[in-house]
Motif scaffolding. Structure first.
Motif, PDB file in Angstrom:
ATOM      1  N   ASP B  71      55.621 -22.233 117.668  1.00  0.00           N
ATOM      2  CA  ASP B  71      56.626 -22.977 116.891  1.00  0.00           C
ATOM      3  C   ASP B  71      57.450 -22.045 116.018  1.00  0.00           C
ATOM      4  O   ASP B  71      58.668 -22.191 115.901  1.00  0.00           O
ATOM      5  CB  ASP B  71      55.943 -24.037 116.035  1.00  0.00           C
ATOM      6  N   LEU B  72      56.757 -21.086 115.411  1.00  0.00           N
ATOM      7  CA  LEU B  72      57.475 -20.118 114.578  1.00  0.00           C
ATOM      8  C   LEU B  72      58.451 -19.307 115.427  1.00  0.00           C
ATOM      9  O   LEU B  72      59.568 -18.996 114.999  1.00  0.00           O
ATOM     10  CB  LEU B  72      56.486 -19.178 113.881  1.00  0.00           C
ATOM     11  N   LYS B  73      58.016 -19.008 116.636  1.00  0.00           N
ATOM     12  CA  LYS B  73      58.876 -18.226 117.528  1.00  0.00           C
ATOM     13  C   LYS B  73      60.131 -19.022 117.889  1.00  0.00           C
ATOM     14  O   LYS B  73      61.243 -18.482 117.908  1.00  0.00           O
ATOM     15  CB  LYS B  73      58.096 -17.874 118.800  1.00  0.00           C
ATOM     16  N   GLN B  74      59.920 -20.299 118.083  1.00  0.00           N
ATOM     17  CA  GLN B  74      61.061 -21.157 118.397  1.00  0.00           C
ATOM     18  C   GLN B  74      62.014 -21.252 117.206  1.00  0.00           C
ATOM     19  O   GLN B  74      63.238 -21.241 117.356  1.00  0.00           O
ATOM     20  CB  GLN B  74      60.594 -22.558 118.793  1.00  0.00           C
ATOM     21  N   ALA B  75      61.419 -21.360 116.006  1.00  0.00           N
ATOM     22  CA  ALA B  75      62.252 -21.411 114.802  1.00  0.00           C
ATOM     23  C   ALA B  75      63.054 -20.122 114.675  1.00  0.00           C
ATOM     24  O   ALA B  75      64.237 -20.127 114.302  1.00  0.00           O
ATOM     25  CB  ALA B  75      61.373 -21.618 113.572  1.00  0.00           C
ATOM     26  N   TYR B  76      62.386 -19.029 114.994  1.00  0.00           N
ATOM     27  CA  TYR B  76      63.047 -17.722 114.916  1.00  0.00           C
ATOM     28  C   TYR B  76      64.237 -17.679 115.884  1.00  0.00           C
ATOM     29  O   TYR B  76      65.338 -17.222 115.545  1.00  0.00           O
ATOM     30  CB  TYR B  76      62.039 -16.622 115.281  1.00  0.00           C
ATOM     31  N   ILE B  77      64.009 -18.193 117.096  1.00  0.00           N
ATOM     32  CA  ILE B  77      65.075 -18.206 118.095  1.00  0.00           C
ATOM     33  C   ILE B  77      66.231 -19.105 117.644  1.00  0.00           C
ATOM     34  O   ILE B  77      67.414 -18.786 117.827  1.00  0.00           O
ATOM     35  CB  ILE B  77      64.530 -18.697 119.462  1.00  0.00           C
ATOM     36  N   ALA B  78      65.869 -20.234 117.007  1.00  0.00           N
ATOM     37  CA  ALA B  78      66.906 -21.141 116.484  1.00  0.00           C
ATOM     38  C   ALA B  78      67.788 -20.412 115.481  1.00  0.00           C
ATOM     39  O   ALA B  78      69.025 -20.530 115.499  1.00  0.00           O
ATOM     40  CB  ALA B  78      66.252 -22.360 115.846  1.00  0.00           C
ATOM     41  N   GLY B  79      67.134 -19.655 114.608  1.00  0.00           N
ATOM     42  CA  GLY B  79      67.879 -18.859 113.629  1.00  0.00           C
ATOM     43  C   GLY B  79      68.741 -17.828 114.316  1.00  0.00           C
ATOM     44  O   GLY B  79      69.890 -17.567 113.913  1.00  0.00           O
ATOM     45  N   LEU B  80      68.170 -17.246 115.365  1.00  0.00           N
ATOM     46  CA  LEU B  80      68.906 -16.220 116.118  1.00  0.00           C
ATOM     47  C   LEU B  80      70.170 -16.821 116.748  1.00  0.00           C
ATOM     48  O   LEU B  80      71.250 -16.220 116.713  1.00  0.00           O
ATOM     49  CB  LEU B  80      67.973 -15.647 117.195  1.00  0.00           C
ATOM     50  N   LEU B  81      70.056 -18.025 117.283  1.00  0.00           N
ATOM     51  CA  LEU B  81      71.214 -18.678 117.908  1.00  0.00           C
ATOM     52  C   LEU B  81      72.265 -19.052 116.852  1.00  0.00           C
ATOM     53  O   LEU B  81      73.465 -18.948 117.099  1.00  0.00           O
ATOM     54  CB  LEU B  81      70.764 -19.927 118.674  1.00  0.00           C
ATOM     55  N   LYS B  82      71.820 -19.495 115.689  1.00  0.00           N
ATOM     56  CA  LYS B  82      72.755 -19.801 114.603  1.00  0.00           C
ATOM     57  C   LYS B  82      73.518 -18.546 114.204  1.00  0.00           C
ATOM     58  O   LYS B  82      74.727 -18.574 113.953  1.00  0.00           O
ATOM     59  CB  LYS B  82      71.996 -20.341 113.384  1.00  0.00           C
ATOM     60  N   ALA B  83      72.770 -17.442 114.160  1.00  0.00           N
ATOM     61  CA  ALA B  83      73.393 -16.167 113.791  1.00  0.00           C
ATOM     62  C   ALA B  83      74.414 -15.763 114.847  1.00  0.00           C
ATOM     63  O   ALA B  83      75.506 -15.260 114.522  1.00  0.00           O
ATOM     64  CB  ALA B  83      72.328 -15.091 113.642  1.00  0.00           C
ATOM     65  N   LEU B  84      74.062 -16.044 116.104  1.00  0.00           N
ATOM     66  CA  LEU B  84      74.945 -15.633 117.197  1.00  0.00           C
ATOM     67  C   LEU B  84      76.289 -16.364 117.119  1.00  0.00           C
ATOM     68  O   LEU B  84      77.343 -15.795 117.424  1.00  0.00           O
ATOM     69  CB  LEU B  84      74.246 -15.929 118.534  1.00  0.00           C
ATOM     70  N   SER B  85      76.246 -17.610 116.666  1.00  0.00           N
ATOM     71  CA  SER B  85      77.487 -18.386 116.562  1.00  0.00           C
ATOM     72  C   SER B  85      78.393 -17.845 115.461  1.00  0.00           C
ATOM     73  O   SER B  85      79.580 -18.111 115.436  1.00  0.00           O
ATOM     74  CB  SER B  85      77.163 -19.856 116.324  1.00  0.00           C
ATOM     75  N   LYS B  86      77.839 -17.142 114.542  1.00  0.00           N
ATOM     76  CA  LYS B  86      78.626 -16.633 113.418  1.00  0.00           C
ATOM     77  C   LYS B  86      78.905 -15.141 113.530  1.00  0.00           C
ATOM     78  O   LYS B  86      79.622 -14.569 112.705  1.00  0.00           O
ATOM     79  CB  LYS B  86      77.891 -16.885 112.093  1.00  0.00           C
ATOM     80  N   TYR B  87      78.320 -14.536 114.530  1.00  0.00           N
ATOM     81  CA  TYR B  87      78.390 -13.077 114.604  1.00  0.00           C
ATOM     82  C   TYR B  87      79.695 -12.587 115.261  1.00  0.00           C
ATOM     83  O   TYR B  87      80.131 -13.154 116.252  1.00  0.00           O
ATOM     84  CB  TYR B  87      77.199 -12.542 115.403  1.00  0.00           C
ATOM     85  N   THR B  88      80.274 -11.542 114.651  1.00  0.00           N
ATOM     86  CA  THR B  88      81.407 -10.837 115.278  1.00  0.00           C
ATOM     87  C   THR B  88      81.097  -9.346 115.249  1.00  0.00           C
ATOM     88  O   THR B  88      80.735  -8.805 114.194  1.00  0.00           O
ATOM     89  CB  THR B  88      82.715 -11.066 114.520  1.00  0.00           C
ATOM     90  N   PRO B  89      81.199  -8.696 116.393  1.00  0.00           N
ATOM     91  CA  PRO B  89      80.861  -7.264 116.441  1.00  0.00           C
ATOM     92  C   PRO B  89      81.748  -6.436 115.521  1.00  0.00           C
ATOM     93  O   PRO B  89      81.350  -5.342 115.076  1.00  0.00           O
ATOM     94  CB  PRO B  89      81.091  -6.884 117.905  1.00  0.00           C
ATOM     95  N   ASP B  90      82.932  -6.967 115.189  1.00  0.00           N
ATOM     96  CA  ASP B  90      83.842  -6.187 114.339  1.00  0.00           C
ATOM     97  C   ASP B  90      83.324  -6.030 112.899  1.00  0.00           C
ATOM     98  O   ASP B  90      83.824  -5.213 112.131  1.00  0.00           O
ATOM     99  CB  ASP B  90      85.222  -6.867 114.291  1.00  0.00           C
ATOM    100  N   GLY B  91      82.340  -6.857 112.538  1.00  0.00           N
ATOM    101  CA  GLY B  91      81.800  -6.799 111.161  1.00  0.00           C
ATOM    102  C   GLY B  91      81.167  -5.475 110.820  1.00  0.00           C
ATOM    103  O   GLY B  91      81.029  -5.123 109.655  1.00  0.00           O
ATOM    104  N   GLY B  92      80.709  -4.796 111.834  1.00  0.00           N
ATOM    105  CA  GLY B  92      80.128  -3.467 111.608  1.00  0.00           C
ATOM    106  C   GLY B  92      78.630  -3.442 111.726  1.00  0.00           C
ATOM    107  O   GLY B  92      78.049  -2.409 112.057  1.00  0.00           O
ATOM    108  N   ALA B  93      77.945  -4.589 111.456  1.00  0.00           N
ATOM    109  CA  ALA B  93      76.478  -4.604 111.521  1.00  0.00           C
ATOM    110  C   ALA B  93      76.026  -4.910 112.934  1.00  0.00           C
ATOM    111  O   ALA B  93      76.716  -5.631 113.669  1.00  0.00           O
ATOM    112  CB  ALA B  93      75.935  -5.655 110.575  1.00  0.00           C
TER     113      ALA B  93
END
Lengths: 378, 301
Positions: B71-93
């Motif tokens: 379950d924790l792993k799934q929560a982690y993946i959920a967070g990862l997907l949320k991050a992916l929706s907001k992520y832009t490679p131009d940010g530098g990180a």
């Protein structure tokens, strides 16, 4: 048992034998210093001897007022309430002496002395003719005169001793106290360095002492007798000063504890600052020795000044020398050293053991026997 | 503590057979964002899963949620997907760093909602709780009213509310699962005590006996002073080793002496008792004696 008025003490090898017991010479001088103020011992003795000199002088002049005689006897009896607190009187037969005084200062004896003076006055008042032909007056009774003269002599000696006790106490205490306060002036605490101070304080005051050489047993376990010098004292001062100088001759001297201010006898030249007794203070409600109290308040003496450590170091040195000379094997020496250390640590922790069994346990034969027993698991 | 069994399937749920081409992790994400093809995300997860498992197991141990790995792993993946929706490679990180904050938030969210014990109602409350605990920690966790008011002032709450928040935080800190649940090979679920009482086990008793025997043996080999100081410091009788004494000055209603525990002595008093001036000396001697005892039992524990 010796009479108090004319007691004696035997001296041999730095020890004084009195009342069937043996003490290091100098013990009684140190005891006087400590006991002087405890329970007002000196004051109680002194207060009952202050008026007796009047009686003494009247007897010298040849008259006696009997009520004064009786009061003098009662005063001397009062001294016995405090006298047993002072060594060596506690070892002498106080009850016998008390009975002697009670029997000596009676109304009957007082009247006898008065009658003796009166009859003697008649003899002294003889005219030339009577003396030429030895015509003694009818008042002369040879038996009565002999008996009365002996009685008078005993009364005078007794009065002299107890009257002198007051001055003896005060004088001896003052001089010994001065000496104890000046001990630290000496570079080393041995006879050579302490004697000049002692001579300066005590001077050379002669006092009559009768000497006799007697055979004694050094201890109760001694099988043979040895020669000792027996001294008869007719005053307390002569006894205390003799005891002090006999002690000093063997390196014994009184010293004052830095914590409890009591005096104790030192028998070595070590710079010991504190006695082995208990301090007048408690720590968290518990009694504590002077040495521990000094450590508590950061006034600890040097290790060499501690008698417990001194005995331990001496024993360890002796063991190492014996090991070096192959008098004992290595295993026994190691076990004995460890055992000596254990005893030393126990003595530092337990004052009763330090003041009692410790010195005996640290004796060569006892230590080796115990070490051997532990080594072989017996 | 016994390590919890984790099913192999849970550990390798994103494994692809045969393995996809191996690129740099950031390259998978950049390609995914450019082409919007989930294949690249799957490739990323295939190669990142090992590190991901490690992170999740870290949270699992930290919050004593041994049975919640999947379950924790799934929560982690959920967070990862949320991050992916907001992520832009131009940010530098790099995405691996960027997603960490989102993943952690999801994990905490899951823990708050799933675990027993104290829970907060929202992420905002949880943030306030964390802040309150951090500020309180700064004040050395003092229970003094003045300190509570200082914390309240810093987090902008009343003193009463702050007390409740801090109480919640304390409950969270102190909470430990008494039972852990795990799946065995035959997939039948069972529970086991997290802190079982094993004091009467034969093995425990034997080892305890051995431990005590060695300790007393080492204790008896110490020097007299060390033994005495330890007895005084630890509060037991030097002669009979009892930790109690009979107080004959304090009698009970039957006239019997009361049994009282021997109080440990302070180093200052121990030092005085052994003619030492400094409490440090007593402390050093006790420590030396204890280190000798530790040495004697070091191969046993």
């Amino acid at each position: 048992m010796d009479k108090i008025s004319f007691f004696s003490a035997d001296y041999r090898d730095g020890r004084v034998h009195i009342g069937g017991k043996s003490y290091p010479a100098g013990t009684f001088a140190a005891h006087l210093l400590t006991q002087y103020y405890i329970n007002d011992t000196a004051a109680r003795i002194i207060v009952f001897t202050s008026d007796n000199w009047l009686l003494e002088s009247s007897l010298e002049r040849g008259y006696l007022f009997v009520p004064n005689f009786l009061r003098a006897g009662a005063d001397i009896l009062n001294i016995f309430n405090a006298l047993p607190w002072l060594k060596p009187f506690d070892m002498l037969d106080v009850d016998a002496e008390r009975n002697r005084i009670a029997e000596l200062f009676t109304e009957e004896n007082g009247n006898k002395i008065v009658e003796y003076f009166q009859r003697r006055s008649k003899v002294m008042a003889m005219d030339e003719g009577q003396t030429m032909f030895n015509t003694l007056p009818k008042e002369f009774d040879e038996a009565f005169f002999k008996e009365s003269a002996a009685l008078l002599s005993e009364v005078q000696k007794t009065l002299a001793f107890y009257d002198g006790l007051r001055d003896d106490l005060m004088k001896a205490f003052k001089q010994l106290k001065t000496f104890a306060s000046r001990v630290d002036e000496a570079d080393r605490f041995d006879e050579e360095h302490l004697l000049p101070i002692a001579l300066e304080i005590f001077g050379s005051v002669p006092f009559p002492v009768t000497t006799e050489y007697v055979p004694i047993r050094k201890s109760t376990r001694s099988k043979t007798e040895t020669l000792a010098r027996r001294l008869y004292f007719n005053s307390y001062y002569s006894f205390v000063i003799t005891d002090f100088f006999e002690g000093l001759h063997h390196g014994h001297y009184p010293r004052q504890c830095g914590i409890c201010k009591k005096y104790f006898l030192m028998t070595s030249a070590a710079r010991q600052k504190y006695c082995t007794g208990y301090a007048p203070f408690t720590v968290k409600g518990k009694a504590i020795t002077c040495r521990k109290y000094a450590a508590r308040i950061n006034r600890k003496e040097l290790a060499d000044g501690n008698p417990v450590i001194r005995i331990y170091k001496n024993r360890c040195s002796a063991i190492r020398v014996e090991r070096q000379r192959v008098k004992i094997d290595n295993a026994l020496a190691t076990a004995a050293l460890a055992l000596a250390k254990e005893y030393m640590q126990l003595a530092k922790n337990d004052p009763d053991y330090a003041n009692g069994q410790y010195e005996t346990d640290m004796r060569r034969d006892r230590l080796y026997a115990e070490a051997d027993r532990r080594l072989n698991g017996k | 503590m016994k390590e919890t069994y984790i099913d192999e399937k849970d550990l390798n749920m994103y494994r692809i057979v045969p393995a996809p081409p191996k690129w740099d992790l950031q390259e998978y994400i950049v390609t995914y964002l450019k082409e919007q093809d989930e294949r690249y995300l799957a490739w990323f997860l295939h190669y990142y899963e090992k590190a991901l498992n490690k992170n999740v197991q870290g949270y699992m141990r930290q919050f004593f949620m041994q049975e919640h790995f999947a379950d924790l792993k799934q929560a982690y993946i959920a967070g990862l997907l949320k991050a992916l929706s907001k992520y832009t490679p131009d940010g530098g990180a790099s995405f691996v760093s960027f997603k960490e904050y989102y993943a952690e938030r999801e994990i905490f969210d899951y823990i708050r909602s799933m675990r027993t014990g104290f829970t907060v109602q929202s992420l905002a409350e949880y943030a306030k709780l964390r802040k309150a605990m951090a500020v309180w920690d700064k004040y050395d966790r003092s229970y003094a009213d003045a300190m509570i008011e200082a914390v309240a002032a810093e987090i902008g709450e009343t003193a009463d509310n702050t007390k409740e928040i801090l109480l919640g935080g304390l409950l969270n800190e102190n909470r430990v699962d008494l039972y852990q649940q795990y799946a065995v090979d035959d997939e039948a679920e069972s529970t086991e005590e997290a802190h079982p009482d094993t004091t009467s086990d034969t093995y425990t008793l034997y080892m305890k006996g051995e431990l005590y025997a060695r300790l007393w043996d080492a204790y008896n080999k110490l020097e007299y002073t060390e033994r005495m100081m330890l007895a005084q410091r630890l509060g037991f009788c030097f002669d009979c080793h009892s930790t109690f004494y009979m107080d004959y000055d304090d009698l009970d209603e039957y006239g019997e002496p009361k049994k009282k525990p021997i109080n440990p002595m302070m180093y200052t008093d121990i030092a005085t008792d052994h003619e030492y001036s400094s409490a440090n000396t007593a402390h050093k001697k006790c420590e030396k004696a204890l280190s000798k005892l530790r040495e004697a039992i070091k191969d046993l524990i």
